[in-house]
Design a protein around this motif. Structure first.
Motif, PDB file in Angstrom:
ATOM      1  N   LYS A  95       7.684-121.828 -58.455  1.00  0.00           N
ATOM      2  CA  LYS A  95       9.004-122.152 -58.851  1.00  0.00           C
ATOM      3  C   LYS A  95       8.887-123.040 -60.069  1.00  0.00           C
ATOM      4  N   GLN A  96       7.639-123.530 -60.460  1.00  0.00           N
ATOM      5  CA  GLN A  96       7.524-124.411 -61.861  1.00  0.00           C
ATOM      6  C   GLN A  96       7.743-123.661 -62.959  1.00  0.00           C
ATOM      7  N   PHE A  97       7.636-122.205 -62.785  1.00  0.00           N
ATOM      8  CA  PHE A  97       7.461-121.568 -64.045  1.00  0.00           C
ATOM      9  C   PHE A  97       8.898-120.403 -64.131  1.00  0.00           C
ATOM     10  N   GLU A  98       9.285-120.402 -65.354  1.00  0.00           N
ATOM     11  CA  GLU A  98      10.577-119.491 -65.645  1.00  0.00           C
ATOM     12  C   GLU A  98       9.831-118.033 -65.615  1.00  0.00           C
ATOM     13  N   VAL A  99       8.722-117.974 -66.212  1.00  0.00           N
ATOM     14  CA  VAL A  99       8.275-116.386 -66.044  1.00  0.00           C
ATOM     15  C   VAL A  99       6.916-116.368 -65.771  1.00  0.00           C
ATOM     16  N   ILE A 100       6.627-115.481 -64.740  1.00  0.00           N
ATOM     17  CA  ILE A 100       5.125-114.977 -64.314  1.00  0.00           C
ATOM     18  C   ILE A 100       5.018-113.657 -64.471  1.00  0.00           C
ATOM     19  N   GLY A 101       3.735-113.293 -64.851  1.00  0.00           N
ATOM     20  CA  GLY A 101       3.309-111.926 -65.124  1.00  0.00           C
ATOM     21  C   GLY A 101       2.232-111.741 -64.273  1.00  0.00           C
ATOM     22  N   VAL A 102       1.887-110.442 -63.953  1.00  0.00           N
ATOM     23  CA  VAL A 102       0.789-110.157 -63.121  1.00  0.00           C
ATOM     24  C   VAL A 102       0.080-108.806 -63.771  1.00  0.00           C
ATOM     25  N   SER A 103      -1.198-108.800 -63.631  1.00  0.00           N
ATOM     26  CA  SER A 103      -2.090-107.849 -64.094  1.00  0.00           C
ATOM     27  C   SER A 103      -2.201-106.772 -62.912  1.00  0.00           C
ATOM     28  N   CYS A 104      -1.863-105.491 -63.126  1.00  0.00           N
ATOM     29  CA  CYS A 104      -2.069-104.480 -62.214  1.00  0.00           C
ATOM     30  C   CYS A 104      -2.690-103.112 -62.523  1.00  0.00           C
ATOM     31  N   HIS A 105      -3.180-102.629 -61.632  1.00  0.00           N
ATOM     32  CA  HIS A 105      -3.966-101.471 -61.907  1.00  0.00           C
ATOM     33  C   HIS A 105      -3.501-100.248 -61.369  1.00  0.00           C
ATOM     34  N   SER A 106      -2.498-100.070 -60.485  1.00  0.00           N
ATOM     35  CA  SER A 106      -1.926 -98.984 -59.752  1.00  0.00           C
ATOM     36  C   SER A 106      -0.532 -99.070 -59.517  1.00  0.00           C
ATOM     37  N   ALA A 107       0.168 -98.174 -59.153  1.00  0.00           N
ATOM     38  CA  ALA A 107       1.606 -98.382 -58.940  1.00  0.00           C
ATOM     39  C   ALA A 107       2.045 -99.141 -57.566  1.00  0.00           C
ATOM     40  N   LYS A 108       0.941 -98.966 -56.589  1.00  0.00           N
ATOM     41  CA  LYS A 108       0.687 -99.865 -55.300  1.00  0.00           C
ATOM     42  C   LYS A 108       0.840-101.381 -55.602  1.00  0.00           C
ATOM     43  N   GLU A 109      -0.210-101.866 -56.629  1.00  0.00           N
ATOM     44  CA  GLU A 109      -0.304-103.032 -56.913  1.00  0.00           C
ATOM     45  C   GLU A 109       0.900-103.539 -57.769  1.00  0.00           C
ATOM     46  N   ALA A 110       1.694-102.753 -58.606  1.00  0.00           N
ATOM     47  CA  ALA A 110       2.668-102.952 -59.191  1.00  0.00           C
ATOM     48  C   ALA A 110       3.870-103.471 -58.597  1.00  0.00           C
ATOM     49  N   MET A 111       4.140-102.488 -57.216  1.00  0.00           N
ATOM     50  CA  MET A 111       5.070-102.753 -56.116  1.00  0.00           C
ATOM     51  C   MET A 111       4.750-104.053 -55.446  1.00  0.00           C
TER      52      MET A 111
END
Length: 199
Positions: A95-111
């Protein structure tokens, strides 16, 4: 229109790293991700303070990477995380951040990243790249699968340049992340112009 994101790697940078960051920020990418996750927390904090100031000077979004405690202490509003770290992150920290991005290497991880509250993901590596020497790229079919699996923006990373960017964007990506291209280039503005022209 698509976003162009610079992902830093000071080991690929010839000359002064902060001077390179200033050159890149002046060329106006959509954002800069300060990756440098091999540093100690203290070393990263010192570097991040300087990079945040440079990005603010040029009104370029700056995203800190992995060191969420440092990011919170510095008042940074954007954070990028590996998926295993995102899994463990407490909701009160998110909640302290306005935008959080995540590194993913598959559709499953993306979901999974989307379900954990990610605002965007990076998907890669798409094409062969020096950063992943000896490993073949996952390809455009992989990128399409990831893009079709989530409702949040997907940024493609890995071996992307002006000659293949149109394929990347047509595969559904909302933007691209460039590491070596920016770190090794002599003219960041030219890199951005060529990438925009490739679409």
């Amino acid at each position: 229109m698509f976003d162009i994101v610079c992902v830093t790697n000071r080991k690929n940078c010839e000359g002064d790293f902060l001077a390179k960051i200033e050159e890149i920020a002046a060329a106006k990418p959509d954002s800069i991700i300060l990756r440098e996750k091999d540093l100690s927390q203290r070393e990263y904090c010192i570097l991040a303070e300087n990079v945040l100031k440079i990005c603010e000077k040029y009104s370029v979004a700056c995203t800190l990477h992995s060191f969420y405690a440092v990011a919170a202490d510095l008042g940074a509003k954007r954070l990028h995380l590996p998926l295993p770290v995102m899994r463990e992150l407490d909701q009160s920290v998110k909640k302290q951040f306005e935008v959080i991005g995540v590194s993913c290497h598959s559709a499953k991880e993306a979901m999974e990243a989307q379900s954990l509250g990610a605002d965007y993901i990076t998907a890669g590596h798409i094409f062969a790249t020096d950063c992943k020497a000896g490993l073949p790229g996952r390809g455009l079919s992989f990128l399409k699968e990831v893009c079709n699996s989530v409702d949040i923006p997907v940024y493609a990373i890995g071996g992307i340049e002006s000659s293949n960017i149109i394929q990347v964007i047509h595969s559904g990506a909302d933007g691209v992340c460039i590491m070596s291209g920016f770190m090794k280039c002599e003219n960041a503005g030219k890199i951005i112009s060529e990438l925009r022209g490739g679409n």
